[in-house]
Structure formats: structure tokens, C-alpha cells
Write a protein that holds these residues in place. Sequence first.
Motif, PDB file in Angstrom:
ATOM      1  N   CYS A 152       0.833  -1.205   0.000  1.00 25.80           N
ATOM      2  CA  CYS A 152       0.000   0.000   0.000  1.00 25.80           C
ATOM      3  C   CYS A 152       0.863   1.248   0.000  1.00 25.80           C
ATOM      4  O   CYS A 152       0.541   2.228  -0.670  1.00 25.80           O
ATOM      5  CB  CYS A 152      -0.946   0.005   1.197  1.00 25.80           C
ATOM      6  SG  CYS A 152      -2.285  -1.176   0.996  1.00 25.80           S
ATOM      7  N   ALA A 174       2.153   1.688  -3.509  1.00 22.40           N
ATOM      8  CA  ALA A 174       1.089   2.173  -4.391  1.00 22.40           C
ATOM      9  C   ALA A 174       0.838   3.656  -4.168  1.00 22.40           C
ATOM     10  O   ALA A 174       0.651   4.422  -5.121  1.00 22.40           O
ATOM     11  CB  ALA A 174      -0.193   1.375  -4.158  1.00 22.40           C
ATOM     12  N   THR A 175       0.854   4.095  -2.910  1.00 22.13           N
ATOM     13  CA  THR A 175       0.653   5.508  -2.591  1.00 22.13           C
ATOM     14  C   THR A 175       1.787   6.351  -3.154  1.00 22.13           C
ATOM     15  O   THR A 175       1.549   7.409  -3.753  1.00 22.13           O
ATOM     16  CB  THR A 175       0.553   5.705  -1.067  1.00 22.13           C
ATOM     17  OG1 THR A 175      -0.507   4.898  -0.579  1.00 22.13           O
ATOM     18  CG2 THR A 175       0.301   7.159  -0.714  1.00 22.13           C
ATOM     19  N   SER A 221       3.716   5.601  -5.682  1.00 20.46           N
ATOM     20  CA  SER A 221       3.594   5.593  -7.147  1.00 20.46           C
ATOM     21  C   SER A 221       2.545   6.591  -7.620  1.00 20.46           C
ATOM     22  O   SER A 221       2.766   7.330  -8.582  1.00 20.46           O
ATOM     23  CB  SER A 221       3.219   4.195  -7.645  1.00 20.46           C
ATOM     24  OG  SER A 221       4.222   3.285  -7.329  1.00 20.46           O
ATOM     25  N   ARG A 222       1.395   6.617  -6.937  1.00 16.79           N
ATOM     26  CA  ARG A 222       0.341   7.574  -7.316  1.00 16.79           C
ATOM     27  C   ARG A 222       0.831   9.004  -7.156  1.00 16.79           C
ATOM     28  O   ARG A 222       0.598   9.855  -8.012  1.00 16.79           O
ATOM     29  CB  ARG A 222      -0.912   7.346  -6.470  1.00 16.79           C
ATOM     30  CG  ARG A 222      -1.801   6.247  -6.967  1.00 16.79           C
ATOM     31  CD  ARG A 222      -3.171   6.292  -6.301  1.00 16.79           C
ATOM     32  NE  ARG A 222      -3.107   6.249  -4.862  1.00 16.79           N
ATOM     33  CZ  ARG A 222      -3.144   5.143  -4.129  1.00 16.79           C
ATOM     34  NH1 ARG A 222      -3.230   3.989  -4.720  1.00 16.79           N
ATOM     35  NH2 ARG A 222      -3.092   5.190  -2.820  1.00 16.79           N
ATOM     36  N   ASN A 223       1.522   9.271  -6.053  1.00 20.24           N
ATOM     37  CA  ASN A 223       2.013  10.626  -5.813  1.00 20.24           C
ATOM     38  C   ASN A 223       3.062  11.027  -6.847  1.00 20.24           C
ATOM     39  O   ASN A 223       3.085  12.169  -7.297  1.00 20.24           O
ATOM     40  CB  ASN A 223       2.585  10.754  -4.395  1.00 20.24           C
ATOM     41  CG  ASN A 223       1.496  10.690  -3.344  1.00 20.24           C
ATOM     42  OD1 ASN A 223       0.330  10.922  -3.640  1.00 20.24           O
ATOM     43  ND2 ASN A 223       1.874  10.364  -2.133  1.00 20.24           N
ATOM     44  N   LEU A 264       3.233   9.907  -9.933  1.00 20.55           N
ATOM     45  CA  LEU A 264       2.524  10.147 -11.196  1.00 20.55           C
ATOM     46  C   LEU A 264       1.853  11.514 -11.199  1.00 20.55           C
ATOM     47  O   LEU A 264       1.878  12.224 -12.206  1.00 20.55           O
ATOM     48  CB  LEU A 264       1.489   9.051 -11.439  1.00 20.55           C
ATOM     49  CG  LEU A 264       2.040   7.713 -11.884  1.00 20.55           C
ATOM     50  CD1 LEU A 264       0.933   6.673 -11.942  1.00 20.55           C
ATOM     51  CD2 LEU A 264       2.722   7.829 -13.237  1.00 20.55           C
ATOM     52  N   ARG A 265       1.255  11.886 -10.069  1.00 24.38           N
ATOM     53  CA  ARG A 265       0.636  13.215  -9.979  1.00 24.38           C
ATOM     54  C   ARG A 265       1.676  14.312 -10.141  1.00 24.38           C
ATOM     55  O   ARG A 265       1.452  15.298 -10.837  1.00 24.38           O
ATOM     56  CB  ARG A 265      -0.082  13.378  -8.640  1.00 24.38           C
ATOM     57  CG  ARG A 265      -1.376  12.625  -8.553  1.00 24.38           C
ATOM     58  CD  ARG A 265      -2.085  12.926  -7.242  1.00 24.38           C
ATOM     59  NE  ARG A 265      -3.139  11.962  -7.027  1.00 24.38           N
ATOM     60  CZ  ARG A 265      -3.361  11.327  -5.897  1.00 24.38           C
ATOM     61  NH1 ARG A 265      -2.605  11.560  -4.840  1.00 24.38           N
ATOM     62  NH2 ARG A 265      -4.337  10.458  -5.787  1.00 24.38           N
ATOM     63  N   LYS A 282       4.518  14.115 -11.663  1.00 24.67           N
ATOM     64  CA  LYS A 282       4.992  14.103 -13.051  1.00 24.67           C
ATOM     65  C   LYS A 282       4.011  14.839 -13.951  1.00 24.67           C
ATOM     66  O   LYS A 282       4.394  15.635 -14.805  1.00 24.67           O
ATOM     67  CB  LYS A 282       5.175  12.665 -13.525  1.00 24.67           C
ATOM     68  CG  LYS A 282       5.665  12.535 -14.946  1.00 24.67           C
ATOM     69  CD  LYS A 282       5.801  11.076 -15.329  1.00 24.67           C
ATOM     70  CE  LYS A 282       6.185  10.936 -16.790  1.00 24.67           C
ATOM     71  NZ  LYS A 282       6.237   9.528 -17.194  1.00 24.67           N
ATOM     72  N   LYS A 283       2.711  14.590 -13.757  1.00 19.68           N
ATOM     73  CA  LYS A 283       1.689  15.268 -14.566  1.00 19.68           C
ATOM     74  C   LYS A 283       1.732  16.770 -14.347  1.00 19.68           C
ATOM     75  O   LYS A 283       1.599  17.549 -15.284  1.00 19.68           O
ATOM     76  CB  LYS A 283       0.300  14.715 -14.246  1.00 19.68           C
ATOM     77  CG  LYS A 283       0.045  13.349 -14.817  1.00 19.68           C
ATOM     78  CD  LYS A 283      -1.341  12.857 -14.461  1.00 19.68           C
ATOM     79  CE  LYS A 283      -1.570  11.444 -14.947  1.00 19.68           C
ATOM     80  NZ  LYS A 283      -2.884  10.946 -14.580  1.00 19.68           N
TER      81      LYS A 283
END
Length: 123
Positions: free
Chosen positions: A103, A106-107, A109-111, A113-114, A116-117
Motif C-alpha cells: 500500500c 502504491a501511494t 507511485s500515485r504521488n 505520477l501526480r 509528473k503530470k
Amino acid sequence: MAGYKVELKGTDELVKALMSNKKMTQVKELVKGSTVNIARQSQQLVPVGWGRRYPAKTKAPNGYRGGTLKRSMTQTIGNGGLEGKVMYDTAYAAYQEYGHVNCLLATISRNLLRAKKKCLSRK
């Protein structure tokens, strides 16, 4: 939570046969029965109580009531009876299912990606 999705891929004839009114009621009954069975089986796997990690002679704190995760289970039938969902709605359900490290990864990785965007959108 762990989400499972069943997707039917096949020939057009098979899809047409399943989507016919005569077969559709059987498909809906199958989805409903499968959802109930999955919910029942998952309830048996949910841990409840004062965990094994504590010494054997310790007692649960006053007012402790186990089974919060088990009680949070909901099952729904949607999409006209073609979709069944079994969910556990507590803040720690994903940690119980996947473990803290997964978990956390995953957290992160999500952060990432955000972030990077955001960086890409500024250019």
C-alpha cells in the motif's frame, strides 16, 4: 480494496446468445449467486479479534470491540444485474488485504505520477 472484474470476450454469437432475454435472466441469477458466495467466503477469511502479535496473557483494552472490518462488508448488484461487487469499507482494509509495504508503494507511485503530470503540464 481488491477489485476483480470479469470481462466476457468471445465470438459475436456467444455474446448475442447471452444477451438474449431468455438467457439474460440466467446470467443475472448467476451473477447474484456468485456475488453472494464470494461475500460469504470472504467473510470467513476476515480476521477478527485481538491479534496474535500481542503476548498471550495480554487482554484487549476496555471497550475493545473486534470485527469492524467484517462488519464493513457490503455487497451490491448493479448494471441491471450484470455486475456484482463485494467491498470492505474501512480505512485499513487495503492494508489488511495487500500489506503495509504494498500500500505504501502504491501511494508513492500515485504521488509520483501526480507530480509528473503537474511538471509536464507546466511546460
